[in-house]
Design an enzyme around this catalytic site. Structure first.
Site, mmCIF file in Angstrom:
data_model
loop_
_atom_site.group_PDB
_atom_site.id
_atom_site.type_symbol
_atom_site.label_atom_id
_atom_site.label_comp_id
_atom_site.label_asym_id
_atom_site.label_seq_id
_atom_site.Cartn_x
_atom_site.Cartn_y
_atom_site.Cartn_z
ATOM 1 N N ASP A 1 15.850 -62.817 7.072
ATOM 2 C CA ASP A 1 17.087 -62.960 6.312
ATOM 3 C C ASP A 1 17.359 -61.714 5.482
ATOM 4 O O ASP A 1 16.525 -61.286 4.690
ATOM 5 C CB ASP A 1 16.973 -64.179 5.388
ATOM 6 C CG ASP A 1 18.198 -64.361 4.520
ATOM 7 O OD1 ASP A 1 19.101 -65.109 4.931
ATOM 8 O OD2 ASP A 1 18.245 -63.744 3.429
ATOM 9 N N TYR B 1 21.905 -56.649 -0.220
ATOM 10 C CA TYR B 1 20.521 -56.219 -0.413
ATOM 11 C C TYR B 1 20.343 -54.732 -0.140
ATOM 12 O O TYR B 1 19.336 -54.142 -0.525
ATOM 13 C CB TYR B 1 19.568 -57.001 0.489
ATOM 14 C CG TYR B 1 19.574 -58.496 0.304
ATOM 15 C CD1 TYR B 1 20.193 -59.097 -0.786
ATOM 16 C CD2 TYR B 1 18.952 -59.322 1.248
ATOM 17 C CE1 TYR B 1 20.197 -60.472 -0.934
ATOM 18 C CE2 TYR B 1 18.958 -60.697 1.103
ATOM 19 C CZ TYR B 1 19.582 -61.267 0.010
ATOM 20 O OH TYR B 1 19.592 -62.632 -0.120
ATOM 21 N N LYS C 1 24.692 -61.525 5.485
ATOM 22 C CA LYS C 1 25.732 -62.173 4.684
ATOM 23 C C LYS C 1 26.805 -61.167 4.286
ATOM 24 O O LYS C 1 26.490 -60.006 3.996
ATOM 25 C CB LYS C 1 25.108 -62.799 3.424
ATOM 26 C CG LYS C 1 23.883 -63.662 3.694
ATOM 27 C CD LYS C 1 23.276 -64.155 2.399
ATOM 28 C CE LYS C 1 21.867 -64.669 2.628
ATOM 29 N NZ LYS C 1 20.880 -63.568 2.801
ATOM 30 N N HIS D 1 28.455 -64.688 1.510
ATOM 31 C CA HIS D 1 27.358 -64.683 0.534
ATOM 32 C C HIS D 1 27.667 -65.496 -0.722
ATOM 33 O O HIS D 1 26.791 -66.182 -1.259
ATOM 34 C CB HIS D 1 27.019 -63.241 0.143
ATOM 35 C CG HIS D 1 25.634 -63.075 -0.375
ATOM 36 N ND1 HIS D 1 24.933 -61.896 -0.292
ATOM 37 C CD2 HIS D 1 24.788 -63.947 -0.979
ATOM 38 C CE1 HIS D 1 23.726 -62.043 -0.817
ATOM 39 N NE2 HIS D 1 23.615 -63.282 -1.252
#
Length: 284
Positions: free
Chosen positions: A48, A53, A78, A111
């Site tokens: 994931d 990120y 996401k 997200h």
């Protein structure tokens, strides 16, 4: 030692591992290489990540270097707040595909629920699925009200809702709603970012089973039908988090269930929905 993990069938017919590996805060190539290697060899098959990120390229490089067959893994990403809207979301996923060095993603999620372009972003995910760039589509951090709102215009509903969930934030009403609507709940902070690990009752219960508190809580999740993506940078904990071959009694499950304090360790979804875009993504 490799552990064989269960999968869950999503509403669209695709299979998803019940336990995955989260890559949040893994921000160097060396660390990504070592953690993914350990996770894959241990048995993890779901990895994931997210645009937010800023490590999609790191994960893509790691998977390419280790020559892991694409059909043996499940990759999730996401759409970030700054990338929401129909055209922006599609362009952002095209960028994610390049960074992850793959022609498709197994699951793409919105997200956070954001007021601006709320429906447009979901329409983009539906289009990405039609185009074959995404196999399954879902959401993250959506509350019951957001899902009800989405239902008014969606051609198809999310198959996954990734939320903060742990003994101090049990999310029982939302999990029940997800089940009733064929949405798989996935806990993105299954240990509450560590806040539950020092709880005296959980420590006593874990000792009774001769497991760690983390293992106890993760097993509580899976027993409740919640899929999980624990994350760790430590090889021993990566291996430990997948070793959940023990059972909890109904009384133990009930005892953990009533520990709920509605205590969040992350952001409040409704505030994000109202405030709109929060972060800037790099565009390089």
């Amino acid at each position: 030692m490799t552990t064989k993990l269960d999968t869950v069938k999503l509403a669209d017919g695709n299979e998803m591992p019940t336990v995955g590996f989260g890559t949040y805060l893994i921000d160097t190539q060396e660390l990504m290489d070592s953690t993914i290697k350990t996770a894959y060899e241990t048995g993890y098959r779901l990895f994931d990540t997210a645009q937010l990120y800023r490590n999609e390229d790191l994960l893509g490089d790691t998977l390419a270097k280790q020559s892991i067959p694409r059909d043996q893994i499940f990759i999730t990403s996401k759409v970030a707040e700054i990338s929401q809207g129909f055209d922006n979301a599609i362009a952002s996923i095209d960028d994610s595909l390049k960074r992850l060095k793959t022609s498709y993603l197994d699951l793409v999620m919105v997200h956070w629920p954001v007021h601006d372009h709320f429906f447009e972003t979901w329409k983009a995910l539906e289009q990405l699925k039609k185009d074959g760039k995404v196999k399954s589509i879902g959401v993250a951090n959506f509350e019951l009200s957001h899902l009800e709102l989405l239902k008014t215009q969606a051609e198809e509903m999310p198959v996954v809702n990734q939320i903060e969930c742990h003994p101090y934030l049990s999310q029982k009403p939302l999990i029940e709603f997800d089940k009733e609507n064929d949405i798989v709940t996935q806990a993105c902070s299954p240990l509450g970012r560590g806040v539950v690990l020092d709880d005296p009752m959980l420590k006593k219960m874990a000792a009774h089973h001769n497991v760690s508190v983390a293992q106890l809580v993760l097993r509580w999740h899976t027993t409740n039908g919640v899929t999980i993506i624990p994350k760790s940078k430590t090889p021993e904990r990566i291996q430990e988090n997948i070793q959940l071959d023990f059972d909890l009694t109904e009384d133990e499950i009930d005892m953990i269930n009533i520990m709920n304090r509605n205590q969040r360790t992350g952001r409040e979804p409704e505030l994000v929905y109202e405030l709109g875009k929060q972060y800037k993504l790099r565009k390089d």
